[in-house]
Design an enzyme around this catalytic site. Structure first.
Site, short mmCIF file in Angstrom:
data_model
loop_
_atom_site.label_atom_id
_atom_site.label_comp_id
_atom_site.label_asym_id
_atom_site.label_seq_id
_atom_site.Cartn_x
_atom_site.Cartn_y
_atom_site.Cartn_z
N GLY A 92 36.00 41.13 38.84
CA GLY A 92 35.87 40.28 37.66
C GLY A 92 35.57 41.06 36.40
O GLY A 92 35.47 42.29 36.40
N LEU A 103 32.87 41.43 34.56
CA LEU A 103 31.68 42.28 34.66
C LEU A 103 31.76 43.17 35.88
O LEU A 103 31.40 44.36 35.82
CB LEU A 103 30.42 41.42 34.73
CG LEU A 103 29.10 42.15 34.96
CD1 LEU A 103 28.83 43.16 33.85
CD2 LEU A 103 27.94 41.17 35.09
N ASP A 134 36.34 35.93 51.83
CA ASP A 134 36.11 34.69 51.12
C ASP A 134 34.60 34.46 51.05
O ASP A 134 33.97 34.12 52.04
CB ASP A 134 36.80 33.54 51.85
CG ASP A 134 36.72 32.24 51.07
OD1 ASP A 134 35.96 32.18 50.09
OD2 ASP A 134 37.41 31.28 51.45
N ALA A 158 30.75 34.45 40.68
CA ALA A 158 30.34 33.14 40.18
C ALA A 158 31.55 32.42 39.60
O ALA A 158 32.52 33.07 39.18
CB ALA A 158 29.27 33.26 39.10
N TYR A 164 27.01 23.80 35.30
CA TYR A 164 26.94 25.25 35.48
C TYR A 164 25.51 25.74 35.37
O TYR A 164 25.01 26.49 36.23
CB TYR A 164 27.83 25.94 34.45
CG TYR A 164 27.69 27.44 34.42
CD1 TYR A 164 27.99 28.22 35.53
CD2 TYR A 164 27.27 28.09 33.26
CE1 TYR A 164 27.86 29.60 35.49
CE2 TYR A 164 27.15 29.47 33.21
CZ TYR A 164 27.44 30.22 34.32
OH TYR A 164 27.31 31.58 34.29
N LYS A 201 23.20 27.45 38.44
CA LYS A 201 22.57 28.77 38.32
C LYS A 201 21.05 28.66 38.36
O LYS A 201 20.37 29.53 38.94
CB LYS A 201 23.03 29.44 37.02
CG LYS A 201 24.53 29.70 36.95
CD LYS A 201 25.02 30.67 38.00
CE LYS A 201 24.83 32.09 37.59
NZ LYS A 201 25.45 33.06 38.54
#
Length: 279
Positions: free
Chosen positions: A12, A14, A38, A62, A122, A126
């Site tokens: 990703g 980051l 997965d 994420a 979201y 988190k």
């Protein structure tokens, strides 16, 4: 002897930078692709951990797009909540990436012990993951704000997508949010910060830390900065003061005070300088 670190979400925005930064510090990095593992399947994660036997886990995986989280889909919750909680149960030092969206943006700047008060799904997901693992002595949670960085696809970041939208408009005007204040932070800086913290996770350092750039900017202001770098007219950027469909916090400035006290703090790259490396 090299130590092994497992980086989830290593492909990703980051994660790619984290893989590079940790490898540069001598870590043997395991960063499986989604095809290889997965991450929402507990048995697949178990097999990965038993095979890699890491000394450290860095969880960058994420679903970070608020609109995609709003339906509270089971697979999204599995990635944002169940994965970090499951990783923490192994007792392996874990550095988990979280977000400024655990706050509502009404009382900035936020210290690491500020009460969580998310506005959208979201943020709630988190926050739930944080609450489940924050007290574990082998866990370090690093909250970060809006990220941008080197990427083959400018649409991979909510910051650089603004440049992509300007280019796609071919001279037409584009509305840019001028309501919410963000602190766009360069992913190579975050990765270097993670590499600096890595040897101490679950040892001298645990709990919650913040890392953030310090320049307050709306997306409209970001776009005005980007426009001349990509050959666009800043006049194309029109301010938009309409509230978003999915609520976003107004100003979630994260205080980096606790991180600075460690002596390991990595100063952030100025936004304009970082953009030159990206655009």
């Amino acid at each position: 002897m090299e130590k092994t670190v497992l980086v989830t979400g290593g492909s990703g925005l980051l994660g790619r930078q984290v893989v590079s930064a940790l490898a540069a510090e001598g870590w043997q990095v395991v960063a499986p692709t989604h095809a290889a593992c997965d991450l929402i399947q507990p048995e697949a994660v178990r097999g990965l951990l038993e095979s890699a036997r890491p000394a450290l886990i860095v969880n960058c995986a994420a679903e970070r797009h608020p609109d995609a989280c709003e339906a509270e889909d089971a697979s999204v919750r599995a990635l944002n909540v169940d994965l970090p909680v499951g990783l923490a149960t192994w007792g392996i030092p874990l550095l988990h990436i979280s977000t400024d969206y655990v706050f509502d943006g009404r009382n900035a700047p936020y210290e690491t012990d500020a009460p969580r008060c998310p506005l959208n799904a979201y943020g709630r997901q988190k926050a739930a993951a944080e609450a489940a693992i924050e007290a574990l002595p082998h866990v370090l949670i690093l909250r970060v704000p809006l990220l941008f960085g080197p990427t083959p696809d400018l649409r991979a970041s909510a910051a650089t997508v603004l440049a992509a939208n300007l280019l796609a408009a071919k001279g037409a005007c584009v509305l840019m949010d001028d309501l919410a204040i963000r602190y766009p932070t360069f992913t190579p800086d975050v990765a270097r910060q993670i590499a600096a913290l890595a040897p101490n996770v679950g040892r001298s350092l645990n709990g919650i830390f913040h890392y953030s750039a310090e320049e307050p900017m709306t997306k409209h202001l970001m776009a005005l900065t980007m426009a001349p770098l990509i050959g666009c007219d800043p006049a194309q950027c029109l301010p938009d003061h309409r509230p978003p469909t999915v609520p976003r916090p107004y100003d979630c400035h994260l205080s980096v005070r606790r991180l600075q006290q460690t002596g390991l703090y990595v100063p952030p790259t100025p936004f304009a300088s970082a953009l030159l490396q990206v655009l």
